[in-house]
Structure formats: structure tokens, C-alpha cells
Enzyme design. Structure first.
Site: not given
Length: 213
Positions: A63-65
């Protein structure tokens, strides 16, 4: 599926951190403040949900930053009703942020496990993409083109030509380009064969894979 006052408070802290890091678009900050990121992560990671870091999810993806999500979304300059193509649905977190901004979202995921999970999960939270597709992001979605914006949420070794071709004139493609480290790159379509290119520094992404499994 709880979203408590504590979660909302942690989200507000995250929004303040993103402001401090240079995110200016109020609509993007509001969307980050509204989307319950902790629900997109395994319960074991709950206390990390509002830390500004990427975290592992299923199928060896992440899950992206939040900063990266906000940065890419800000570059898209979304207006309500814009037709946006997302390459790499992943957990659905970025999809939810786009929906919060009032975009009509078309999203492609090539990992079947993630595709199945996210397709069921997003509507439960009230986020309804126009279309979620299991397929190869390199091909884009020609039958739904052209798009106001295209966002690629995985590192691409090169810019897939079909994606450039599926932009409206004036449309924007936000894509991290590179092998190990990616350069965040924005292409704006100026004419039939004319594109402006701008670069915005280095980011790290999981790789964008061709073909689907």
C-alpha cells in the site's frame, strides 16, 4: 470495519505531516483526511496505518506511502467528474482517494488475488469505481479512452505507448519511470503527437509487471 475518533485524529496528524512535506492541494489533503487507510491494511498493521510509510499487502505488493499517493494525485490536478485511469488497483487506497475527489475511476489490477479482494472491499466502504478490471496495465483501457488523467502506481521501466495514446488533449499521465529507483514523471498531452514531460524527483515503487497472473 470501524473508523473511530482516534483514527480520525491520527488521519488529521497525517494530513498535517503531508502539508509540512509540501502537499498544497486542499482537495487532496481533505481526501487523505477522509479515507480510512487502516481499513485497507491487515489488522496487524493497524498502528502503522497513519505513519507516512508504504506497507506490505497481499501478493507481494504494497500500500503506497500516503505522501506518494498525495503527490501523484496532486500532479493529476483532478476536477470533479474527470475520467481517470489507474494502473495498479492494489489495496484500493489510491482508488478511494480518487473517488473522494469526485473522479470517475477506471482501475486495472494484474494480481488476481488483489483484484478479487479489492473489487469486493471498495463498494463496502462506499467507493464505487466506474470499472475495476483484471488485466495488463501496460495496455491501458482502449475501449474507455480517452482519459483526463492516468496514474500509474507501480514503477515502470519505460513509458507504455498505449497509455500516452489514451490521454485526452490536455490530459496528464503521472508515472514513476525507472528500474530500481523511479523518477516521478508527468506527461501532458499537447497535441496528437506532442507531449510535455516534467520530472519531479526520485521515488521507490514495486515494479509494474506485464501480463497478468
Amino acid at each position: 470495519m470501524k473508523d473511530t475518533f482516534k483514527h480520525k485524529g491520527l488521519r488529521q496528524q497525517l494530513v498535517n505531516e503531508l502539508k509540512h512535506k509540501g502537499i498544497r492541494d486542499e482537495a487532496v489533503l481533505k481526501a487523505i483526511g477522509n479515507v480510512p487507510r487502516h481499513l485497507f491494511m491487515d489488522s496487524g498493521f493497524l498502528h502503522y496505518a497513519y505513519v507516512d510509510k508504504a506497507f506490505p499487502i497481499a501478493a507481494d505488493q504494497t500500500i503506497s506511502q500516503p505522501y506518494t499517493v498525495a503527490f501523484q494525485t496532486e500532479l493529476l490536478q483532478i476536477k470533479k467528474g474527470d475520467k481517470i485511469l489507474e494502473i495498479g488497483t492494489g489495496s484500493g487506497y489510491q482508488t478511494a482517494v480518487l473517488c473522494e475527489l469526485g473522479a470517475k475511476v477506471y482501475s486495472i489490477e494484474r494480481q488476481n488475488e488483489l483484484f478479487k479482494k479489492t473489487s469486493k472491499f471498495l463498494p463496502k466502504l462506499g467507493y464505487r469505481a466506474k470499472k475495476l478490471v483484471f488485466g495488463d496495465g501496460y495496455e491501458g483501457l482502449p475501449e474507455e479512452a480517452p482519459f483526463d488523467g492516468i496514474i500509474v502506481t507501480a514503477g515502470a521501466p519505460f513509458v507504455p505507448k498505449p497509455l500516452l495514446g489514451q490521454l485526452k488533449i490536455g490530459g496528464r499521465l503521472v508515472i514513476p519511470v525507472g528500474k530500481n529507483v523511479q523518477e516521478m514523471t508527468l506527461y501532458t498531452r499537447k497535441g496528437e503527437k506532442e507531449f510535455d514531460k516534467e520530472e519531479f524527483g526520485e521515488f521507490r515503487f514495486v515494479p509494474l509487471l506485464e501480463d497478468k497472473n
